[in-house]
Design a protein around this motif. Structure first.
Motif, PDB file in Angstrom:
ATOM      1  N   LEU A 129      -7.812  -8.763  12.346  1.00  0.00           N
ATOM      2  CA  LEU A 129      -6.831  -9.812  12.635  1.00  0.00           C
ATOM      3  C   LEU A 129      -5.692  -9.332  13.542  1.00  0.00           C
ATOM      4  CD1 LEU A 129      -6.627 -11.555   9.144  1.00  0.00           C
ATOM      5  CD2 LEU A 129      -7.271 -12.682  11.293  1.00  0.00           C
ATOM      6  N   PRO A 130      -5.199  -8.092  13.390  1.00  0.00           N
ATOM      7  CA  PRO A 130      -4.119  -7.655  14.279  1.00  0.00           C
ATOM      8  C   PRO A 130      -4.482  -7.674  15.758  1.00  0.00           C
ATOM      9  CG  PRO A 130      -4.204  -6.242  12.340  1.00  0.00           C
ATOM     10  CD  PRO A 130      -5.427  -7.131  12.287  1.00  0.00           C
ATOM     11  N   ARG A 131      -5.746  -7.381  16.094  1.00  0.00           N
ATOM     12  CA  ARG A 131      -6.107  -7.395  17.505  1.00  0.00           C
ATOM     13  C   ARG A 131      -6.132  -8.823  18.072  1.00  0.00           C
ATOM     14  NH1 ARG A 131     -12.392  -5.401  17.762  1.00  0.00           N
ATOM     15  NH2 ARG A 131     -11.495  -3.714  16.512  1.00  0.00           N
ATOM     16  N   VAL A 132      -6.353  -9.815  17.192  1.00  0.00           N
ATOM     17  CA  VAL A 132      -6.343 -11.206  17.631  1.00  0.00           C
ATOM     18  C   VAL A 132      -4.915 -11.739  17.721  1.00  0.00           C
ATOM     19  CG1 VAL A 132      -7.147 -13.541  17.087  1.00  0.00           C
ATOM     20  CG2 VAL A 132      -8.640 -11.585  16.658  1.00  0.00           C
ATOM     21  N   SER A 133      -4.086 -11.361  16.786  1.00  0.00           N
ATOM     22  CA  SER A 133      -2.714 -11.876  16.765  1.00  0.00           C
ATOM     23  C   SER A 133      -1.765 -11.125  17.702  1.00  0.00           C
ATOM     24  CB  SER A 133      -2.158 -11.815  15.340  1.00  0.00           C
ATOM     25  OG  SER A 133      -2.135 -10.489  14.843  1.00  0.00           O
ATOM     26  N   ARG A 134      -2.103  -9.907  18.066  1.00  0.00           N
ATOM     27  CA  ARG A 134      -1.183  -9.083  18.859  1.00  0.00           C
ATOM     28  C   ARG A 134      -0.763  -9.728  20.176  1.00  0.00           C
ATOM     29  NH1 ARG A 134      -3.958  -4.705  18.695  1.00  0.00           N
ATOM     30  NH2 ARG A 134      -3.023  -4.024  16.739  1.00  0.00           N
ATOM     31  N   PRO A 135      -1.688 -10.294  20.974  1.00  0.00           N
ATOM     32  CA  PRO A 135      -1.244 -10.909  22.240  1.00  0.00           C
ATOM     33  C   PRO A 135      -0.284 -12.071  22.040  1.00  0.00           C
ATOM     34  CG  PRO A 135      -3.609 -10.490  22.284  1.00  0.00           C
ATOM     35  CD  PRO A 135      -3.164 -10.280  20.868  1.00  0.00           C
ATOM     36  N   VAL A 136      -0.432 -12.814  20.933  1.00  0.00           N
ATOM     37  CA  VAL A 136       0.508 -13.905  20.640  1.00  0.00           C
ATOM     38  C   VAL A 136       1.860 -13.327  20.257  1.00  0.00           C
ATOM     39  CG1 VAL A 136       0.971 -15.903  19.175  1.00  0.00           C
ATOM     40  CG2 VAL A 136      -1.370 -15.428  19.922  1.00  0.00           C
ATOM     41  N   MET A 137       1.851 -12.322  19.409  1.00  0.00           N
ATOM     42  CA  MET A 137       3.097 -11.694  18.984  1.00  0.00           C
ATOM     43  C   MET A 137       3.839 -11.078  20.166  1.00  0.00           C
ATOM     44  SD  MET A 137       3.285 -12.076  15.653  1.00  0.00           S
ATOM     45  CE  MET A 137       4.421 -10.804  15.142  1.00  0.00           C
ATOM     46  N   ALA A 138       3.092 -10.548  21.127  1.00  0.00           N
ATOM     47  CA  ALA A 138       3.700  -9.882  22.278  1.00  0.00           C
ATOM     48  C   ALA A 138       4.115 -10.861  23.366  1.00  0.00           C
ATOM     49  CB  ALA A 138       2.737  -8.847  22.847  1.00  0.00           C
ATOM     50  N   GLY A 139       3.814 -12.151  23.176  1.00  0.00           N
ATOM     51  CA  GLY A 139       4.163 -13.137  24.178  1.00  0.00           C
ATOM     52  C   GLY A 139       3.239 -13.140  25.387  1.00  0.00           C
ATOM     53  N   GLU A 140       2.054 -12.544  25.244  1.00  0.00           N
ATOM     54  CA  GLU A 140       1.105 -12.460  26.350  1.00  0.00           C
ATOM     55  C   GLU A 140       0.129 -13.635  26.383  1.00  0.00           C
ATOM     56  OE1 GLU A 140       1.074  -7.575  26.001  1.00  0.00           O
ATOM     57  OE2 GLU A 140      -0.718  -8.739  25.495  1.00  0.00           O
ATOM     58  N   ALA A 141      -0.011 -14.343  25.268  1.00  0.00           N
ATOM     59  CA  ALA A 141      -0.928 -15.480  25.175  1.00  0.00           C
ATOM     60  C   ALA A 141      -0.385 -16.451  24.139  1.00  0.00           C
ATOM     61  CB  ALA A 141      -2.329 -15.017  24.785  1.00  0.00           C
ATOM     62  N   ASP A 142      -0.815 -17.715  24.259  1.00  0.00           N
ATOM     63  CA  ASP A 142      -0.397 -18.743  23.305  1.00  0.00           C
ATOM     64  C   ASP A 142      -1.479 -19.033  22.268  1.00  0.00           C
ATOM     65  OD1 ASP A 142       2.111 -19.303  24.722  1.00  0.00           O
ATOM     66  OD2 ASP A 142       0.807 -20.122  26.269  1.00  0.00           O
ATOM     67  N   LEU A 143      -2.726 -18.816  22.640  1.00  0.00           N
ATOM     68  CA  LEU A 143      -3.861 -19.003  21.734  1.00  0.00           C
ATOM     69  C   LEU A 143      -4.868 -17.912  22.032  1.00  0.00           C
ATOM     70  CD1 LEU A 143      -5.566 -20.610  19.652  1.00  0.00           C
ATOM     71  CD2 LEU A 143      -6.399 -22.005  21.577  1.00  0.00           C
ATOM     72  N   VAL A 144      -5.256 -17.180  21.009  1.00  0.00           N
ATOM     73  CA  VAL A 144      -6.240 -16.110  21.169  1.00  0.00           C
ATOM     74  C   VAL A 144      -7.423 -16.388  20.258  1.00  0.00           C
ATOM     75  CG1 VAL A 144      -6.704 -13.640  20.981  1.00  0.00           C
ATOM     76  CG2 VAL A 144      -4.457 -14.428  21.746  1.00  0.00           C
ATOM     77  N   LEU A 145      -8.620 -16.317  20.816  1.00  0.00           N
ATOM     78  CA  LEU A 145      -9.849 -16.497  20.059  1.00  0.00           C
ATOM     79  C   LEU A 145     -10.597 -15.174  19.993  1.00  0.00           C
ATOM     80  CD1 LEU A 145      -9.138 -19.404  21.187  1.00  0.00           C
ATOM     81  CD2 LEU A 145     -11.580 -19.903  20.975  1.00  0.00           C
ATOM     82  N   GLY A 146     -11.201 -14.904  18.842  1.00  0.00           N
ATOM     83  CA  GLY A 146     -12.028 -13.716  18.699  1.00  0.00           C
ATOM     84  C   GLY A 146     -13.447 -14.010  19.148  1.00  0.00           C
ATOM     85  N   ARG A 147     -13.877 -13.330  20.192  1.00  0.00           N
ATOM     86  CA  ARG A 147     -15.258 -13.486  20.665  1.00  0.00           C
ATOM     87  C   ARG A 147     -16.177 -12.654  19.773  1.00  0.00           C
ATOM     88  NH1 ARG A 147     -18.369  -9.797  24.773  1.00  0.00           N
ATOM     89  NH2 ARG A 147     -20.309 -10.973  24.979  1.00  0.00           N
ATOM     90  N   ARG A 148     -17.113 -13.322  19.117  1.00  0.00           N
ATOM     91  CA  ARG A 148     -17.982 -12.646  18.165  1.00  0.00           C
ATOM     92  C   ARG A 148     -19.021 -11.771  18.867  1.00  0.00           C
ATOM     93  NH1 ARG A 148     -19.371 -18.182  15.146  1.00  0.00           N
ATOM     94  NH2 ARG A 148     -19.115 -18.811  17.324  1.00  0.00           N
ATOM     95  N   VAL A 149     -19.038 -10.495  18.504  1.00  0.00           N
ATOM     96  CA  VAL A 149     -20.027  -9.544  19.007  1.00  0.00           C
ATOM     97  C   VAL A 149     -20.932  -9.182  17.838  1.00  0.00           C
ATOM     98  CG1 VAL A 149     -20.412  -7.291  20.053  1.00  0.00           C
ATOM     99  CG2 VAL A 149     -18.404  -8.643  20.717  1.00  0.00           C
ATOM    100  N   ARG A 150     -22.181  -9.605  17.915  1.00  0.00           N
ATOM    101  CA  ARG A 150     -23.082  -9.465  16.768  1.00  0.00           C
ATOM    102  C   ARG A 150     -23.402  -8.008  16.474  1.00  0.00           C
ATOM    103  NH1 ARG A 150     -28.948 -12.313  16.141  1.00  0.00           N
ATOM    104  NH2 ARG A 150     -29.299 -11.181  18.082  1.00  0.00           N
TER     105      ARG A 150
END
Length: 225
Positions: A89-110
């Motif tokens: 979860l931190p890797r998904v939320s980090r760009p939002v917290m840093a102000g680099e993105a407004d919505l971040v989606l996790g691309r699933r790698v099987r």
């Protein structure tokens, strides 16, 4: 800073101990029980999660109930079936917290052993391609692990309460000129069969809901349908 994590839940008693046990420090789980008959709500409460009951069936209904119960500035969403690792979860939320993105989606790698049927992968790929063309966002997956700011998300006014909810979030975010980003996350062997992608019928139901959302956002379908 605390980040609330919304976990829609329908009969995930077997998966919840692993999922909640791997919740990172600072991330607080909000488990939205959507009519479970296996004691999921009780297990989640005993493991320290905030439990919200949403009697109206539907993935979007559960997501929205969790969002309404959240209080943190940034919120995350993820499935409760152990197919995604909360430790990421931190890797998904980090760009939002840093102000680099407004919505971040996790691309699933099987990863080895993960079940992602061909019909579900194909449907996801087609949908992602349509989203790229329509929104300009460089998305390869409509991933269920995502992060954004809570108040801004509420202001988008998402109306779908079924499987179209994740798609409508992206469409409305793009229309509002949000910066949409994607990061890789592991897609793991889940507990049991997916209620959506595990069957052709479930996938077709999700596709139907998403087509309805597309039509509504295009203005070709009444919002009430």
């Amino acid at each position: 800073m605390r980040i609330d994590v919304v976990l829609p839940c329908l009969n995930e008693a077997a998966a919840l101990p692993w999922v909640l046990g791997r919740m990172p420090h600072g991330f607080h789980p909000i488990v939205v029980d959507n009519g479970s008959a296996d004691g999921s709500a009780k297990i989640a409460a005993e493991l320290g999660a905030t439990v919200v009951s949403e009697p109206r069936t539907g993935f979007g209904a559960a997501c929205h109930a969790g969002l309404a119960a959240a209080t943190s500035d940034v919120v995350c969403f993820m499935d409760a079936d152990a197919s995604l690792d909360p430790e990421q979860l931190p890797r998904v939320s980090r760009p939002v917290m840093a102000g680099e993105a407004d919505l971040v989606l996790g691309r699933r790698v099987r990863r080895p052993g993960a079940s992602w049927p061909a019909h579900a992968r194909l449907g996801n790929a087609v949908l992602a391609r349509r989203l790229r063309r329509r929104t300009g966002a460089r998305l390869r997956d409509l991933g269920p692990m995502r992060a954004c700011r809570r108040v801004a998300l509420l202001r988008l006014g998402i109306v779908d309460r079924r499987f179209g909810y994740p798609l409508e979030m992206v469409l409305r975010a793009a229309a509002a000129r949000w910066r949409i980003a994607e990061v890789d996350v592991d897609y793991l062997p889940r507990d049991g069969r997916s209620k959506v992608t595990g069957t052709v019928r479930g996938t077709l139901r999700a596709v139907h809901d998403m087509r309805r959302v597309m039509a509504r956002e295009d203005g070709t379908q009444d919002v009430s349908t």
